[in-house]
Write an enzyme that holds these catalytic residues in place. Structure first.
Site, mmCIF file in Angstrom:
data_model
loop_
_atom_site.group_PDB
_atom_site.id
_atom_site.type_symbol
_atom_site.label_atom_id
_atom_site.label_comp_id
_atom_site.label_asym_id
_atom_site.label_seq_id
_atom_site.Cartn_x
_atom_site.Cartn_y
_atom_site.Cartn_z
ATOM 1 N N ASP A 114 71.760 44.318 46.473
ATOM 2 C CA ASP A 114 73.197 44.308 46.732
ATOM 3 C C ASP A 114 73.668 42.855 46.597
ATOM 4 O O ASP A 114 73.907 42.375 45.482
ATOM 5 C CB ASP A 114 73.415 44.896 48.130
ATOM 6 C CG ASP A 114 74.876 45.070 48.497
ATOM 7 O OD1 ASP A 114 75.732 44.516 47.801
ATOM 8 O OD2 ASP A 114 75.184 45.748 49.480
ATOM 9 N N THR A 115 73.739 42.113 47.697
ATOM 10 C CA THR A 115 74.088 40.686 47.584
ATOM 11 C C THR A 115 72.916 39.890 47.025
ATOM 12 O O THR A 115 73.103 38.807 46.462
ATOM 13 C CB THR A 115 74.425 40.096 48.969
ATOM 14 O OG1 THR A 115 73.269 40.199 49.798
ATOM 15 C CG2 THR A 115 75.575 40.822 49.622
ATOM 16 N N ASN A 117 70.578 38.743 49.040
ATOM 17 C CA ASN A 117 70.093 37.876 50.129
ATOM 18 C C ASN A 117 68.671 38.211 50.545
ATOM 19 O O ASN A 117 67.831 37.322 50.704
ATOM 20 C CB ASN A 117 70.992 38.017 51.382
ATOM 21 C CG ASN A 117 72.347 37.392 51.169
ATOM 22 O OD1 ASN A 117 72.484 36.437 50.413
ATOM 23 N ND2 ASN A 117 73.359 37.941 51.825
ATOM 24 N N LEU A 119 66.412 39.941 48.863
ATOM 25 C CA LEU A 119 65.512 39.696 47.740
ATOM 26 C C LEU A 119 65.147 38.221 47.619
ATOM 27 O O LEU A 119 63.983 37.869 47.442
ATOM 28 C CB LEU A 119 66.195 40.163 46.451
ATOM 29 C CG LEU A 119 65.406 39.854 45.193
ATOM 30 C CD1 LEU A 119 64.205 40.770 45.111
ATOM 31 C CD2 LEU A 119 66.270 39.980 43.967
#
Ligand code: IMP
Ligand code: MG
Length: 186
Positions: A114-115, A117, A119
Site C-alpha cells: 500500500d504505502t 512503509n 515493506l
C-alpha cells in the site's frame, strides 16, 4: 466430525454484510500460476521464501506449491501503528526469521503493498542479514500510491486506492479466509 456454522462466530452486522468482489477466486488462482511460472523461469537456485504474516498466508501457501526450485520457508511479522485502514510510518518487528538468511536468495512474499512503509522496514531488516539477493513478490500493489525506490519484482494485480479484504487480508482480523478479494465498504 464436529462441525459448526462459521457465521456463528461473526457479529450480526458482519454476517449480513454484502462484500463486492474485486478479484474472483479463479482469477487469483490463474494469476498465482502465472507468477509462479515467472519465478520458476528466473530461479534455479534454492530460494528462501519469506511470508509476511498474517496477510500473506494463503498467497504464500498457493505460490510455494507451484515453485519448482528447492525452497525453504520462513515467516516474519511486522506491526505498524495507524488506524484500521491506513498504516503509519512506524514499523516494528513482531516476529523475525528463524532460519539463517546470509548468502541465500530471498523471496519476500507480501499480500499487498500500500504505502510501502511495512515493506521498506522489512526490506532493510532482511538486507542486514546479507542475503545473496532479495526480491519482492506481492499479490496486490497500490501502484499509484507507491513512492519508494525499492523494486517490486513480481506483483499479481495493481489496484486503486481502496480497502480490500479476503485471501489473507483482513479488516479487524475478519475476512482472511475468503477465497476471493472483496472491497470493504464502511
Ligand atoms: P503499507 O505499510 O501501507 O504498505 O501496508 C502494510 C500492510 O497493511 C499490508 O501488508 C497489509 O497487511 C495491510 N494493508 C494495506 N492495505 C490493505 C488493504 O487494502 N486491505 C487489507 N490490508 C491492507
Ligand atoms: Mg501484509
Amino acid at each position: 466430525m464436529f462441525c459448526q456454522k462459521l457465521s456463528y462466530f461473526y457479529p450480526a452486522n458482519v454476517q449480513t454484510k454484502k462484500i463486492p468482489v474485486l478479484i474472483s477466486a479463479s482469477e487469483i488462482q490463474q494469476r498465482v500460476r502465472e507468477l509462479a511460472e515467472e519465478i520458476n523461469q528466473r530461479h534455479n537456485d534454492s530460494l528462501l521464501v519469506v511470508g509476511v504474516l498474517k496477510g500473506s498466508f494463503l498467497f504464500m501457501a498457493d505460490l510455494v506449491r507451484l515453485l519448482s526450485c528447492p525452497i525453504t520457508v520462513d515467516f516474519v511479522q511486522a506491526s505498524s501503528y495507524g488506524n484500521s485502514t491506513e498504516s503509519s510510518g512506524e514499523v516494528t518487528m513482531v516476529k523475525d526469521l528463524t532460519v539463517a538468511a546470509r548468502d541465500k536468495h530471498i523471496l519476500l512474499v507480501e499480500d499487498i503493498v500500500d504505502t510501502g512503509n511495512t515493506l521498506q522496514a522489512l526490506y532493510w531488516h532482511l538486507e542486514s542479514y546479507q542475503p545473496k539477493s532479495l526480491q519482492i513478490c506481492t499479490l496486490l500493489f497500490k501502484k499509484h500510491k507507491y513512492r519508494l525506490s525499492i523494486p517490486i519484482d513480481y506483483y499479481g494485480f495493481t489496484i486503486e486506492d481502496q480497502f480490500v479484504i479476503g485471501y489473507g487480508m483482513d479488516y479487524a482480523e475478519q475476512f482472511r479466509h475468503l477465497d476471493y478479494i472483496g472491497i470493504y465498504e464502511t
